[in-house]
Design a protein around this motif. Structure first.
Motif, short mmCIF file in Angstrom:
data_model
loop_
_atom_site.label_atom_id
_atom_site.label_comp_id
_atom_site.label_asym_id
_atom_site.label_seq_id
_atom_site.Cartn_x
_atom_site.Cartn_y
_atom_site.Cartn_z
N PRO A 9 0.93 -1.32 -0.11
CA PRO A 9 0.08 0.04 0.11
C PRO A 9 0.88 1.19 0.05
O PRO A 9 2.10 1.30 0.62
CB PRO A 9 -0.76 -0.16 1.05
CG PRO A 9 -0.64 -1.54 1.81
CD PRO A 9 0.53 -2.00 1.03
N ALA A 10 0.47 2.38 -0.68
CA ALA A 10 1.27 3.41 -0.57
C ALA A 10 1.46 4.25 0.63
O ALA A 10 2.44 4.78 0.68
CB ALA A 10 0.51 4.64 -1.73
N ARG A 11 0.42 3.95 1.51
CA ARG A 11 0.72 4.81 2.74
C ARG A 11 1.99 3.95 3.54
O ARG A 11 2.35 4.64 4.41
CB ARG A 11 -0.80 4.55 3.51
CG ARG A 11 -0.97 3.30 3.72
CD ARG A 11 -2.44 3.27 4.73
NE ARG A 11 -2.97 2.07 5.07
CZ ARG A 11 -3.51 1.19 4.19
NH1 ARG A 11 -4.19 1.66 2.90
NH2 ARG A 11 -4.04 -0.05 4.80
N ALA A 12 2.20 2.91 3.31
CA ALA A 12 3.40 2.21 4.04
C ALA A 12 4.50 2.95 3.59
O ALA A 12 5.59 2.74 4.31
CB ALA A 12 3.45 0.81 3.42
N HIS A 13 4.64 3.70 2.40
CA HIS A 13 5.66 4.46 2.14
C HIS A 13 5.60 5.93 2.07
O HIS A 13 6.25 6.68 1.35
CB HIS A 13 6.12 3.97 0.55
CG HIS A 13 6.63 2.60 0.54
ND1 HIS A 13 7.82 2.13 0.64
CD2 HIS A 13 5.72 1.48 0.22
CE1 HIS A 13 7.93 0.73 0.57
NE2 HIS A 13 6.49 0.29 -0.03
N ARG A 18 -1.44 5.03 -5.97
CA ARG A 18 -1.55 3.40 -6.26
C ARG A 18 -0.45 2.77 -5.38
O ARG A 18 0.23 3.25 -4.84
CB ARG A 18 -1.10 3.25 -7.58
CG ARG A 18 -2.03 3.81 -8.60
CD ARG A 18 -1.60 3.61 -10.17
NE ARG A 18 -2.53 4.18 -11.15
CZ ARG A 18 -2.63 4.42 -12.14
NH1 ARG A 18 -1.43 3.90 -12.99
NH2 ARG A 18 -3.27 4.71 -13.12
N PRO A 19 -0.71 1.33 -5.27
CA PRO A 19 0.29 0.41 -4.55
C PRO A 19 1.73 0.87 -5.24
O PRO A 19 1.83 0.63 -6.37
CB PRO A 19 -0.33 -0.99 -4.84
CG PRO A 19 -1.80 -0.72 -4.93
CD PRO A 19 -1.96 0.50 -5.78
#
Length: 188
Positions: A9-13, A18-19
Motif C-alpha cells: 500500500p502507498a501509505r506504507a511508503h 496506487r500501490p
C-alpha cells in the motif's frame, strides 16, 4: 527466480495513490554472481564469508571502460562498465566484467598450531586478474566430474568423489534444459 515482486500500500511508503511495487528476495544475494543468485544450496553458507580472506595488501588497480551501444535512432547508449585485465606478469588486456583474486590453498598445517607453517604468498597470487590469467575452472554438480570436484573442495583434497556416496537429495540434474546449438557457417 531470485527476485520477487510484490505491491505494498502507498501509505506504507508515506505516499498516496496506487500501490508501490517492491522488489525483494528471501535468499542471500551474491554481488559477484550473475543475477545476484548465490551458489547451489549444497554449498551452504561457505561463500558468505569468503570476502574476509582477502589480504590487506591485495590492491585492485585496473582500468574500466564504458560499454557503449550505438542505436540506430537514439545514438550512443551507455550499458555499464567492463574491466581491462591487468594480467599477472604481462598485461592481458582482455575486457571482462569480473576480476578474480584466488585464495591460497589451505591444508591441515594451517589448522594445527604445533606446526610453524606459513603460506608463502607469491606476488602473482595476490593480484586481481581475469579467469584466463588465473586459470580458474568452473564446475557444476550436473557435469560428469562435478561431484568429485565438490567433495575434493569441501574436504580440501583429502577425499575424492568416488569415496563419498552421493545422497539422493543431490541429483544429477541440470538447472536449464539442454538445448543443442548449431553453428552457422561464416560468410565470406
Amino acid at each position: 527466480g531470485v527476485f520477487q515482486l510484490r505491491h505494498e500500500p502507498a501509505r506504507a511508503h508515506a505516499r498516496r495513490g496506487r500501490p508501490v511495487p517492491v522488489v525483494w528476495s528471501s535468499l542471500a544475494l551474491d554481488p559477484a554472481a550473475d543475477q545476484g543468485a548465490g551458489p547451489q544450496a549444497h554449498w551452504g553458507s561457505l561463500w558468505q564469508s569468503m570476502h574476509l580472506g582477502i589480504p590487506d595488501h591485495a590492491a585492485l588497480s585496473a582500468r574500466r571502460e564504458p560499454i557503449v551501444i550505438h542505436h540506430r535512432t537514439r545514438g550512443p547508449m551507455h550499458r555499464g562498465w567492463v574491466f581491462i585485465c591487468p594480467g599477472l606478469e604481462n598485461p592481458c588486456g582482455k575486457r571482462t566484467d569480473k576480476l578474480f583474486l584466488p585464495r591460497p590453498v589451505r591444508s591441515m598445517f594451517h589448522l594445527h598450531a604445533d606446526f610453524d607453517f606459513k603460506w608463502n604468498h607469491t606476488p602473482a597470487a595476490a593480484r586481481w586478474a581475469c579467469l584466463h590469467c588465473h586459470k580458474i575452472r568452473y564446475s557444476s554438480l550436473a557435469s560428469r566430474d562435478g561431484w568429485n570436484l565438490f567433495i575434493a573442495h569441501l574436504t580440501q583434497g583429502l577425499l575424492f568423489g568416488h569415496e563419498v556416496k552421493r545422497p539422493p537429495t543431490v541429483p544429477l540434474t541440470r538447472k536449464r534444459r539442454y538445448a543443442k546449438h548449431t553453428r552457422t557457417p561464416k560468410r565470406p
